[in-house]
Scaffold this active site. Structure first.
Site, mmCIF file in Angstrom:
data_model
loop_
_atom_site.group_PDB
_atom_site.id
_atom_site.type_symbol
_atom_site.label_atom_id
_atom_site.label_comp_id
_atom_site.label_asym_id
_atom_site.label_seq_id
_atom_site.Cartn_x
_atom_site.Cartn_y
_atom_site.Cartn_z
ATOM 1 N N GLU A 29 31.785 -10.782 -74.170
ATOM 2 C CA GLU A 29 32.501 -11.689 -75.064
ATOM 3 C C GLU A 29 33.245 -12.787 -74.302
ATOM 4 O OE1 GLU A 29 32.562 -11.557 -78.384
ATOM 5 O OE2 GLU A 29 34.027 -13.170 -78.687
ATOM 6 N N ASP A 30 33.955 -12.406 -73.239
ATOM 7 C CA ASP A 30 34.893 -13.340 -72.611
ATOM 8 C C ASP A 30 34.424 -13.947 -71.292
ATOM 9 O OD1 ASP A 30 36.583 -12.811 -74.697
ATOM 10 O OD2 ASP A 30 37.721 -11.267 -73.631
#
Ligand code: MN
Length: 733
Positions: free
Chosen positions: A82-83
């Site tokens: 996700e990051d």
């Protein structure tokens, strides 16, 4: 809220070492920790902490739940896709496919956009369902719960609106899942955190009440603990005993749901006794009941009959000294572990055994009925035999259905393979009928796209449009199919109604034009008398026929009034006749602009061919029909005839022509005729023969297509030369 110290990677490793001893497994966790530390370097949480602190916390809580090394590692890595723009493939290469798919699933669930309770379409139960359906692996659910727990612990750093939204979602979706999984430690903490953010006043009120009587209550509890300890020691039972405090949210719920005052809540004073064996539990209960008066109806034996989430314990409520009421829980160490860590305890990581997530998960699902609540069955349906129920559930939750969402977060469940069209009809019939496009997860997709769980589907509609019949081949739900069908049936009948009205109007007009009073003739009874003459069975069909011009309105009026139209009354006709204009049939056979722009076509009875002698016959509704001058059908219609002639013609135009050949019957007759026709370079359309057994002659009917009268004469002359042919004639129908 109490301040907590953030754990370090060493704390995680120490916790893990209490039950994981394999050096490779420990090394895997360490590697995941340092990989995540590297990837998240330079990122910070809203709290100001390095992002990595969040990951250590998640891994640490997972380790306290005694999960396996794969799950702890995935805990460290759960935000890298996700990051940090790490791909699933990279993760699979760096670690294992299993870890990569756990992280990927956690990421996907994280991207679900659950809307809050304020939305009228909000359905908490469905959101839990979609969550479970997407997770597919219980480890994913546990990681996600722990992730949410740590985010809730650090919610202070979010703006207030986000705090409320996240807390509401946690209370509706995450806490019930933790409860179903039997992880009461997480469930209780989540509930209290949500309570704090959602209803701060009530939270402080209850916290205050608990606090004010704390000293008094502690004294009572300690006295009771001492007394019970003495008894159990006397009977040689090994035990641990401690007082426990009810979590604040459960006190609040009891006060609200059961309309009790704070001091009426029985289990405020609570004691838990942990002992060795099941037998010890029942013995302990016996000794306690021998001394303290049990309150009737409060004894619960969850050892003999465990709760659906596998919780086991004995519960009793007794009257202590000073008439104080105590709730006592008695259970074994194993039962306590399950009560606190639920499914995670059951599925405790066991070294040395060959671990298989699928087998493990199957076992858990077989033992638990926790996802009962996630299915849509009613109480009675849930009473069908356990195996049937589990099978249904498996199908419902994990296989057959997909759960997709509206942009507002409403969850729609559809059968596997369903398309945006099914979705649209599930939302509303009008949405289905007027849909012109679908946007799935922000991309425009074809309408036959298969939807997947978690997809956010936005239907584009346009007023005034309608469904396409092709959709019937695409849709998967009976609902959509039925609605599309109904739409077309309705359209059809509307069109029919329109046509019937149109037919009525033209018949009325026709009657009026002929000098009749329509009121007198436009009666069902009268009209019913003439329907059979037009090969229709009722009034509506007749009117429909008039409207679509398959029935001649003039003839209809004529039969209805029993009066034949006099020629002189027909202005159009007399005008045409008076002008004696010469019309020509165009090479295309369509209208040519003559003085009156008459529509012209070749008659089907005598089938004129280019070069034939022809004459026009004026019809009432179909313009001028061109016949051969010798056509028997116009012999007695001299008043309606008009001169026409061929124009220069078109070399490419072919004319239909039917021939009737009579011959003595003999073998190979048809073959010879066919060969002759083809030698004449004429196109043969069809041929069939009838033998008359009395005269022993054959009548051969031939349909041919040719360019002009010369070809026709040539063909006829050549067929006449065929052996045993008696006559060849052009047919008039
Ligand atoms: Mn996270």
């Amino acid at each position: 809220m109490a301040e907590r110290k953030n754990p370090s990677v060493d704390d995680v490793m120490n916790e893990a070492r209490t039950y994981i001893h394999d050096p490779n497994s420990l090394a895997l966790i360490e590697r995941a920790a340092s990989y995540a530390a590297g990837k998240h370097a330079g990122m910070f949480r809203k709290s100001g902490d390095p992002y990595f602190v969040h990951l250590i916390n998640v891994a640490y809580i997972l380790a306290t739940l005694r999960v396996g090394p794969t799950t702890i590692s995935a805990g460290f890595l759960h935000d890298v896709i996700e990051d940090c723009n790490v791909t699933r493939e990279e993760l699979a290469e760096e670690f294992t496919d299993e870890i990569a798919s756990l992280v990927e699933a956690v990421t996907k669930i994280g991207n679900l956009n659950f809307k809050g309770k304020d939305d009228p379409e909000y359905q908490a139960a469905n959101h839990r369902k979609i969550f479970i359906a997407m997770a597919k692996d219980i480890r994913v659910i546990i990681i996600k719960l722990v992730d949410r727990l740590h985010n809730m612990r650090t919610l202070d750093f979010q703006p207030e609106a986000s705090q409320k939204r996240i807390a509401a979602e946690t209370l509706d979706v995450y806490a019930p899942i933790a409860h179903r999984l039997g992880i009461s430690a997480i469930k209780n903490e989540l509930e209290d955190l949500c309570f704090y953010y959602l209803m701060p006043e009530e939270y402080y009120h209850i916290a205050h009440l608990v606090e004010t009587k704390k000293a008094e209550r502690d004294a009572s509890v300690n006295k009771m603990i001492a007394d019970i300890s003495t008894i159990l020691t006397k009977h040689n039972i090994k035990f641990r005993i401690f007082g426990r405090s009810k979590h604040l949210y459960s006190i609040y719920k009891k006060m609200v749901n059961k309309h009790k005052r704070f001091d009426e809540i029985l289990d405020l004073l609570a004691i838990r006794i942990i002992t060795k064996t099941e037998l010890n539990c029942y013995e302990t209960l016996g000794y306690i009941h021998a001394i303290y008066k049990p309150i009737p109806g409060r004894l619960k034996d969850y050892i003999a009959v465990p709760k659906p989430n596998m919780y086991q314990s004995l519960h009793t409520t007794i009257l202590g000294e000073d008439a104080r009421i105590f709730e006592v829980q008695i259970r074994t160490e194993d039962m306590d572990a399950i009560a606190e860590r639920g499914i995670a305890a059951h599925w405790r990581y066991k070294e040395g055994t060959r671990y298989d997530a699928k087998v493990e998960q199957k076992e858990i699902e077989d033992k638990l009925s926790w996802f009962k609540d996630f299915a849509t069955y009613s109480e009675t349906e849930a009473n069908t035999s356990a195996t049937d129920y589990m099978e249904l559930l498996q199908k419902d939750v994990f296989e057959a259905n997909v759960y997709v969402m509206t942009p507002k977060g409403r969850v729609i469940d559809l059968p596997a393979g369903a398309t945006p069209i099914d979705f649209a009809y599930r939302i509303h019939t009008d949405v289905g009928h007027t849909m012109v496009g679908a946007i799935v997860n922000d991309a425009i997709v074809p309408l036959n796209t298969e939807l997947h769980t978690g997809d956010v589907v936005n239907i584009k509609t346009l007023k005034g449009t309608g469904p396409s019949e092709d959709w019937l081949k695409i849709v998967k739900t009976a609902q959509a199919r039925n609605k599309i069908r109904a739409y077309f049936l309705k359209k059809e009948s509307e069109k029919r109604e329109e046509k019937i009205a149109e037919g009525e109007k033209s018949l009325t007009d026709e009657l009026r034009k002929r000098g009749f009073d329509p009121k007198e003739y436009m009666e069902r009874k009268k009209i019913d008398n003439i329907t059979s003459g037009f090969q229709v069975s009722n009034y509506n069909e007749l009117m429909y026929g008039i409207a679509v011009k398959s029935i001649n309105v003039g003839l209809c009026a004529e039969r209805l009034t029993n009066v034949k139209q006099r020629v002189s009354e027909d202005e159009t006709l007399s005008r045409v006749l008076n002008k004696e204009t010469v019309h020509r049939v165009s090479k295309s056979g369509l209208v040519i602009p003559g003085i009156d722009s008459m529509k012209m076509s070749l008659a089907h009875c005598c089938l004129p061919v280019y070069g034939d002698e022809i004459i026009g016959y004026i019809t009432r509704s179909e313009g001028v029909k061109v016949h051969r001058t010798d056509c028997p059908n116009i012999k007695n219609e001299k008043s309606k005839l008009i001169k026409v002639h061929w124009d220069e013609g078109d070399a490419d135009r072919l004319y239909d022509c039917d021939l009737s050949i009579i011959s003595n019957d003999r073998p190979h007759l048809l073959t010879d005729i066919v060969n002759t026709i083809s030698q004449c370079k004429v196109q043969l359309e069809s041929i069939n023969t009838n033998v008359n057994h009395e005269t022993l002659t054959s009548t051969v009917k031939v349909s041919i297509r040719l360019r002009n009268i010369e070809q026709m004469d040539n063909v006829i002359a050549n067929i006449r030369k065929v052996e045993s042919v008696l006559s060849v004639d052009r047919t008039t129908h």
